[in-house]
Design a protein around this motif. Structure first.
Motif, PDB file in Angstrom:
ATOM      1  N   GLU A 115      47.602  70.431  93.969  1.00  0.00           N
ATOM      2  CA  GLU A 115      48.535  70.689  95.070  1.00  0.00           C
ATOM      3  C   GLU A 115      49.964  70.778  94.554  1.00  0.00           C
ATOM      4  OE1 GLU A 115      50.157  67.877  98.488  1.00  0.00           O
ATOM      5  OE2 GLU A 115      48.064  68.450  98.873  1.00  0.00           O
ATOM      6  N   ALA A 116      50.326  69.880  93.629  1.00  0.00           N
ATOM      7  CA  ALA A 116      51.673  69.914  93.046  1.00  0.00           C
ATOM      8  C   ALA A 116      51.887  71.201  92.262  1.00  0.00           C
ATOM      9  CB  ALA A 116      51.872  68.703  92.137  1.00  0.00           C
ATOM     10  N   ARG A 117      50.853  71.638  91.554  1.00  0.00           N
ATOM     11  CA  ARG A 117      50.950  72.893  90.797  1.00  0.00           C
ATOM     12  C   ARG A 117      51.200  74.066  91.749  1.00  0.00           C
ATOM     13  NH1 ARG A 117      48.770  73.155  85.957  1.00  0.00           N
ATOM     14  NH2 ARG A 117      47.170  71.602  86.480  1.00  0.00           N
ATOM     15  N   GLN A 118      50.454  74.103  92.844  1.00  0.00           N
ATOM     16  CA  GLN A 118      50.619  75.187  93.813  1.00  0.00           C
ATOM     17  C   GLN A 118      51.978  75.131  94.505  1.00  0.00           C
ATOM     18  OE1 GLN A 118      47.226  75.152  96.462  1.00  0.00           O
ATOM     19  NE2 GLN A 118      45.779  75.550  94.797  1.00  0.00           N
ATOM     20  N   ASP A 119      52.520  73.913  94.640  1.00  0.00           N
ATOM     21  CA  ASP A 119      53.835  73.754  95.275  1.00  0.00           C
ATOM     22  C   ASP A 119      54.993  74.007  94.311  1.00  0.00           C
ATOM     23  OD1 ASP A 119      52.614  73.183  97.668  1.00  0.00           O
ATOM     24  OD2 ASP A 119      52.893  71.013  97.540  1.00  0.00           O
ATOM     25  N   GLY A 120      54.676  74.296  93.064  1.00  0.00           N
ATOM     26  CA  GLY A 120      55.709  74.666  92.097  1.00  0.00           C
ATOM     27  C   GLY A 120      56.387  73.525  91.363  1.00  0.00           C
ATOM     28  N   PHE A 121      55.820  72.334  91.408  1.00  0.00           N
ATOM     29  CA  PHE A 121      56.410  71.213  90.668  1.00  0.00           C
ATOM     30  C   PHE A 121      56.204  71.416  89.171  1.00  0.00           C
ATOM     31  CE2 PHE A 121      56.272  69.284  94.819  1.00  0.00           C
ATOM     32  CZ  PHE A 121      57.352  68.410  94.820  1.00  0.00           C
ATOM     33  N   ARG A 122      57.202  71.063  88.392  1.00  0.00           N
ATOM     34  CA  ARG A 122      57.101  71.182  86.939  1.00  0.00           C
ATOM     35  C   ARG A 122      56.557  69.911  86.306  1.00  0.00           C
ATOM     36  NH1 ARG A 122      62.424  73.154  84.237  1.00  0.00           N
ATOM     37  NH2 ARG A 122      60.965  73.772  82.613  1.00  0.00           N
ATOM     38  N   VAL A 123      56.715  68.781  87.002  1.00  0.00           N
ATOM     39  CA  VAL A 123      56.279  67.492  86.455  1.00  0.00           C
ATOM     40  C   VAL A 123      55.577  66.683  87.539  1.00  0.00           C
ATOM     41  CG1 VAL A 123      57.017  65.318  85.380  1.00  0.00           C
ATOM     42  CG2 VAL A 123      58.229  67.451  84.831  1.00  0.00           C
ATOM     43  N   VAL A 124      54.405  66.143  87.186  1.00  0.00           N
ATOM     44  CA  VAL A 124      53.701  65.189  88.039  1.00  0.00           C
ATOM     45  C   VAL A 124      53.646  63.870  87.283  1.00  0.00           C
ATOM     46  CG1 VAL A 124      51.483  64.540  89.074  1.00  0.00           C
ATOM     47  CG2 VAL A 124      52.295  66.899  89.252  1.00  0.00           C
ATOM     48  N   VAL A 125      53.974  62.781  87.961  1.00  0.00           N
ATOM     49  CA  VAL A 125      53.928  61.451  87.361  1.00  0.00           C
ATOM     50  C   VAL A 125      52.826  60.646  88.043  1.00  0.00           C
ATOM     51  CG1 VAL A 125      55.174  59.289  86.966  1.00  0.00           C
ATOM     52  CG2 VAL A 125      56.376  61.481  86.762  1.00  0.00           C
ATOM     53  N   LEU A 126      51.862  60.189  87.251  1.00  0.00           N
ATOM     54  CA  LEU A 126      50.821  59.300  87.749  1.00  0.00           C
ATOM     55  C   LEU A 126      51.194  57.888  87.328  1.00  0.00           C
ATOM     56  CD1 LEU A 126      47.613  61.307  86.740  1.00  0.00           C
ATOM     57  CD2 LEU A 126      48.914  61.442  88.891  1.00  0.00           C
ATOM     58  N   GLU A 127      51.611  57.078  88.293  1.00  0.00           N
ATOM     59  CA  GLU A 127      51.953  55.681  88.003  1.00  0.00           C
ATOM     60  C   GLU A 127      50.656  54.882  88.006  1.00  0.00           C
ATOM     61  OE1 GLU A 127      54.258  51.889  90.014  1.00  0.00           O
ATOM     62  OE2 GLU A 127      54.667  53.894  90.800  1.00  0.00           O
ATOM     63  N   ALA A 128      50.240  54.413  86.828  1.00  0.00           N
ATOM     64  CA  ALA A 128      48.918  53.809  86.693  1.00  0.00           C
ATOM     65  C   ALA A 128      48.962  52.625  85.738  1.00  0.00           C
ATOM     66  CB  ALA A 128      47.924  54.853  86.181  1.00  0.00           C
ATOM     67  N   MET A 170      53.323  73.124  83.632  1.00  0.00           N
ATOM     68  CA  MET A 170      53.505  71.827  84.279  1.00  0.00           C
ATOM     69  C   MET A 170      53.043  70.714  83.355  1.00  0.00           C
ATOM     70  SD  MET A 170      52.144  70.538  88.026  1.00  0.00           S
ATOM     71  CE  MET A 170      50.556  69.920  87.500  1.00  0.00           C
ATOM     72  N   LYS A 171      53.763  69.584  83.384  1.00  0.00           N
ATOM     73  CA  LYS A 171      53.388  68.408  82.596  1.00  0.00           C
ATOM     74  C   LYS A 171      52.940  67.298  83.532  1.00  0.00           C
ATOM     75  CE  LYS A 171      54.742  68.898  78.082  1.00  0.00           C
ATOM     76  NZ  LYS A 171      53.925  68.563  76.910  1.00  0.00           N
ATOM     77  N   VAL A 172      51.880  66.617  83.140  1.00  0.00           N
ATOM     78  CA  VAL A 172      51.419  65.441  83.862  1.00  0.00           C
ATOM     79  C   VAL A 172      51.723  64.224  83.003  1.00  0.00           C
ATOM     80  CG1 VAL A 172      49.470  64.255  84.924  1.00  0.00           C
ATOM     81  CG2 VAL A 172      49.582  66.761  84.984  1.00  0.00           C
ATOM     82  N   ILE A 173      52.554  63.342  83.540  1.00  0.00           N
ATOM     83  CA  ILE A 173      52.963  62.131  82.831  1.00  0.00           C
ATOM     84  C   ILE A 173      52.149  60.951  83.347  1.00  0.00           C
ATOM     85  CG2 ILE A 173      54.883  60.546  82.328  1.00  0.00           C
ATOM     86  CD1 ILE A 173      55.182  63.439  81.216  1.00  0.00           C
ATOM     87  N   GLY A 174      51.571  60.201  82.441  1.00  0.00           N
ATOM     88  CA  GLY A 174      50.925  58.951  82.807  1.00  0.00           C
ATOM     89  C   GLY A 174      51.923  57.832  82.571  1.00  0.00           C
ATOM     90  N   LEU A 175      52.445  57.255  83.661  1.00  0.00           N
ATOM     91  CA  LEU A 175      53.438  56.186  83.563  1.00  0.00           C
ATOM     92  C   LEU A 175      52.709  54.848  83.668  1.00  0.00           C
ATOM     93  CD1 LEU A 175      56.397  55.187  83.508  1.00  0.00           C
ATOM     94  CD2 LEU A 175      56.425  55.468  86.004  1.00  0.00           C
ATOM     95  N   THR A 176      52.714  54.092  82.588  1.00  0.00           N
ATOM     96  CA  THR A 176      51.954  52.854  82.566  1.00  0.00           C
ATOM     97  C   THR A 176      52.790  51.737  81.956  1.00  0.00           C
ATOM     98  OG1 THR A 176      49.774  51.928  82.017  1.00  0.00           O
ATOM     99  CG2 THR A 176      50.825  53.298  80.324  1.00  0.00           C
ATOM    100  N   GLY A 177      52.229  50.552  81.940  1.00  0.00           N
ATOM    101  CA  GLY A 177      52.942  49.388  81.423  1.00  0.00           C
ATOM    102  C   GLY A 177      52.383  48.140  82.070  1.00  0.00           C
ATOM    103  N   GLY A 178      52.683  47.009  81.490  1.00  0.00           N
ATOM    104  CA  GLY A 178      52.181  45.749  82.009  1.00  0.00           C
ATOM    105  C   GLY A 178      52.797  45.387  83.352  1.00  0.00           C
ATOM    106  N   ILE A 179      52.219  44.377  83.960  1.00  0.00           N
ATOM    107  CA  ILE A 179      52.726  43.859  85.233  1.00  0.00           C
ATOM    108  C   ILE A 179      54.200  43.453  85.084  1.00  0.00           C
ATOM    109  CG2 ILE A 179      51.934  41.497  84.688  1.00  0.00           C
ATOM    110  CD1 ILE A 179      51.361  41.092  87.662  1.00  0.00           C
TER     111      ILE A 179
END
Length: 198
Positions: free
Chosen positions: A100-113, A1-10
């Motif tokens: 929880e996402a890992r246990q549910d079988g998701f391949r990608v989690v995106v953290l919008e931060a 599984m990959k965890v993506i940190g999605l970021t950027g300015g306002i």
């Protein structure tokens, strides 16, 4: 599984990109929403009032973000103070969400931060994806969706991490200065490239 940190300015289109990634099959978490939830925690509320005074509260005794925002977003010292109070609780929620996402079988989690890098939370992610847009586009977008004046938007931008610094750390940069259809295709292309890296 990959965890993506999605970021950027306002105003650079993070939420739109996150929505497109969710459509493609990612599990997404909006850390701004999580931050709102944490502000309602009684223990954290007490610490915030001690740090910033009861002038940050609304008539119901909850944190009024419109009052707290100007205190912290224009002063890095105050922003760090806020982060020190709220981030441990946010980190716990992020950890539980990823598991929880890992246990549910998701391949990608995106953290919008929005402040992933400023908050020193890069360790939570495997890749950093950054949304970008020209300053005039950012100002127009933010003014359309909020009651902020142009000067307020520009001040907020000035107090953010510079684009150059954010972009230098990025694994993927998505230019959102385009039509929604074009942006959807840009996100799909980045997604397909991500899947090949999994």
């Amino acid at each position: 599984m990959k965890v993506i940190g999605l970021t950027g300015g306002i105003g650079t289109g993070k939420s739109t990109v996150a929505r497109f990634l969710a459509e493609l099959g990612a599990r997404t978490m909006d850390l701004d929403v999580t931050g709102h939830e944490v502000l309602r925690d009684p223990a954290i509320l007490k610490d915030l009032v001690q740090a910033f005074g009861d002038g940050i509260l609304d008539i119901e005794g909850q944190v009024d973000r419109a009052k707290l925002g100007p205190l912290v977003f224009n002063d890095l010292t105050e922003l760090h103070k806020l982060s020190g109070i709220t981030h441990p609780a946010i980190d716990a929620r992020v950890g539980a969400y990823i598991e929880e996402a890992r246990q549910d079988g998701f391949r990608v989690v995106v953290l919008e931060a929005a402040v992933l890098m400023e908050a020193g939370r890069v360790w939570q992610v495997d890749e950093i994806w950054v949304t970008v847009a020209p300053l005039n586009v950012v100002v127009e977008r933010v003014m359309q969706r909020s009651d902020m004046a142009e000067a307020e938007v520009l001040e907020r931008v000035r107090n953010q991490l510079p684009d150059e610094e954010r972009n230098a750390a990025a694994d993927v940069i998505i230019d959102t200065d385009c039509s929604l259809d074009t942006l959807r295709e840009r996100v799909r292309s980045a997604w397909e490239a991500l899947l090949t890296r999994l």
